[in-house]
Scaffold this motif. Structure first.
Motif, PDB file in Angstrom:
ATOM      1  N   VAL A   1       0.841  -1.208   0.000  1.00 24.65           N
ATOM      2  CA  VAL A   1       0.000   0.000   0.000  1.00 24.65           C
ATOM      3  C   VAL A   1       0.870   1.250   0.000  1.00 24.65           C
ATOM      4  O   VAL A   1       0.636   2.198  -0.768  1.00 24.65           O
ATOM      5  CB  VAL A   1      -0.953  -0.011   1.215  1.00 24.65           C
TER       6      VAL A   1
ATOM      7  N   ARG B   1       2.644   1.600  -3.501  1.00 23.23           N
ATOM      8  CA  ARG B   1       1.741   2.101  -4.541  1.00 23.23           C
ATOM      9  C   ARG B   1       1.278   3.521  -4.261  1.00 23.23           C
ATOM     10  O   ARG B   1       1.049   4.311  -5.192  1.00 23.23           O
ATOM     11  CB  ARG B   1       0.530   1.168  -4.670  1.00 23.23           C
ATOM     12  N   LEU B   2       1.146   3.860  -2.988  1.00 21.82           N
ATOM     13  CA  LEU B   2       0.728   5.212  -2.640  1.00 21.82           C
ATOM     14  C   LEU B   2       1.772   6.238  -3.073  1.00 21.82           C
ATOM     15  O   LEU B   2       1.436   7.305  -3.608  1.00 21.82           O
ATOM     16  CB  LEU B   2       0.494   5.305  -1.133  1.00 21.82           C
TER      17      LEU B   2
ATOM     18  N   THR C   1       1.623   6.503  -6.913  1.00 20.47           N
ATOM     19  CA  THR C   1       0.412   7.218  -7.309  1.00 20.47           C
ATOM     20  C   THR C   1       0.541   8.706  -7.039  1.00 20.47           C
ATOM     21  O   THR C   1       0.108   9.544  -7.853  1.00 20.47           O
ATOM     22  CB  THR C   1      -0.800   6.653  -6.548  1.00 20.47           C
ATOM     23  N   ALA C   2       1.155   9.060  -5.905  1.00 14.00           N
ATOM     24  CA  ALA C   2       1.328  10.476  -5.563  1.00 14.00           C
ATOM     25  C   ALA C   2       2.262  11.171  -6.552  1.00 14.00           C
ATOM     26  O   ALA C   2       2.001  12.315  -6.973  1.00 14.00           O
ATOM     27  CB  ALA C   2       1.876  10.596  -4.139  1.00 14.00           C
TER      28      ALA C   2
ATOM     29  N   LEU D   1      -3.267   0.393  -5.919  1.00 12.26           N
ATOM     30  CA  LEU D   1      -3.356   0.836  -4.529  1.00 12.26           C
ATOM     31  C   LEU D   1      -4.678   0.413  -3.908  1.00 12.26           C
ATOM     32  O   LEU D   1      -4.719  -0.096  -2.766  1.00 12.26           O
ATOM     33  CB  LEU D   1      -3.199   2.355  -4.473  1.00 12.26           C
TER      34      LEU D   1
END
Length: 302
Positions: free
Chosen positions: A189, A192-193, A196-197, A235
């Motif tokens: 998590v 992927r966070l 993604t950010a 995510l």
């Protein structure tokens, strides 16, 4: 006497059946390798996609080498070499899917997965680092900055994953029926966070007044959009799986297939394909058309 004979015969029969089962376990058939673990569609999709891209690079290799030797672009030469290395690793990873579900192959599978995913992450980070350097990123200085930043990020990522896998024994790369390890999915998590950010930040920059600091090519914008959506879905899948949802594990597996099957071709189309065109004037016209379609010349008419 009869009881003794029956006992001996039953012992011989049981030993024979055990030997048969051991022989079957030690010599898995081609059908088991292809159909077991994640299934036929999963395995065939990964193998075919990886193999086709390797064949495409092979057919284009002679023309690509000639273009690289004449162009003398340090960034393109280094990136093309890294792309070849990671593509071969990805093909080996795709063909070895059965190792994930085979007893005794855990160590080999973890090592292969670690090197393959780290290589692909290196390509991701280096392209993002190149994008954030703006319109004038070129030459040896830009290559050095890009690879230093990418090497530090990926080196830290490898160290953390190696501690999880080989230090604590957490199966980061073995996903079959595994959604109960909260420590593992918490790490994914966070991973992927962060991705993604980063992609979300670049995506917002393209829609803000700071977009002129990015390379004026819509192909990069499309690449960022695709990677942002893929990482956002991954995510979400990791969060679901960490909470015990079986659908989350299936969705996460689908994102892994898409990533390993399509990311390298997407990277090639975004960053390298136009460079290998023979007609330099045509290439300049393509860049001008893309910049015009993106609205970078609108201010000249106001």
């Amino acid at each position: 006497m009869r009881i003794l004979e029956e006992t001996i015969s039953q012992s011989i029969l049981s030993q024979g059946s055990n030997l048969t089962l051991a022989g079957e376990a030690s010599a898995p058939s081609f059908s088991n390798w292809l159909f077991d673990c994640h299934g036929l569609l999963h395995n065939v999709t990964l193998i075919l996609a990886s193999l086709l891209f390797v064949l495409y690079l092979g057919f284009q290799a002679r023309q690509s080498f000639q273009k690289l030797s004449h162009g003398r672009s340090y960034i393109m030469i280094a990136y093309y070499g890294c792309l070849w290395l990671v593509t071969v690793l990805n093909l080996a990873w795709s063909c070895a899917q059965a190792w994930e579900c085979t007893a005794g192959k855990e160590m080999a599978w973890n090592l292969l997965s670690l090197f393959t995913t780290s290589g692909m992450l290196f390509l991701e980070v280096s392209l993002v680092a190149f994008l954030l350097q703006g319109n004038y990123a070129s030459g040896l200085e830009a290559l050095t900055k890009t690879f230093v930043v990418s090497g530090l990020v990926v080196g830290l990522d490898i160290l953390l994953k190696a501690i999880y896998v080989f230090g604590f024994g957490i199966p980061l790369f073995i996903d079959s029926n595994d959604y109960t390890r909260h420590v593992k999915w918490d790490l994914w998590v966070v991973h992927r966070l962060l991705l993604t950010a980063v992609y979300g930040f670049i995506f917002v920059m393209y829609h803000s007044r700071w977009r002129e600091r990015l390379p004026a090519r819509p192909a990069f914008y499309k690449y960022v959009t695709v990677m942002f959506l893929l990482n956002a879905i991954s995510l979400f899948a990791c969060a679901l799986t960490g909470n015990g949802a079986g659908f989350g594990l299936w969705l996460y597996g689908a994102t892994i297939v898409c990533y390993h099957a399509l990311y390298l071709p997407l990277l090639y189309i975004t960053f390298l394909a136009d460079f290998f065109q023979e007609d330099g004037l045509h290439l300049e016209n393509v860049y001008y058309s893309e910049m015009r379609d993106a609205g970078f010349f609108d201010a000249d008419w106001e």
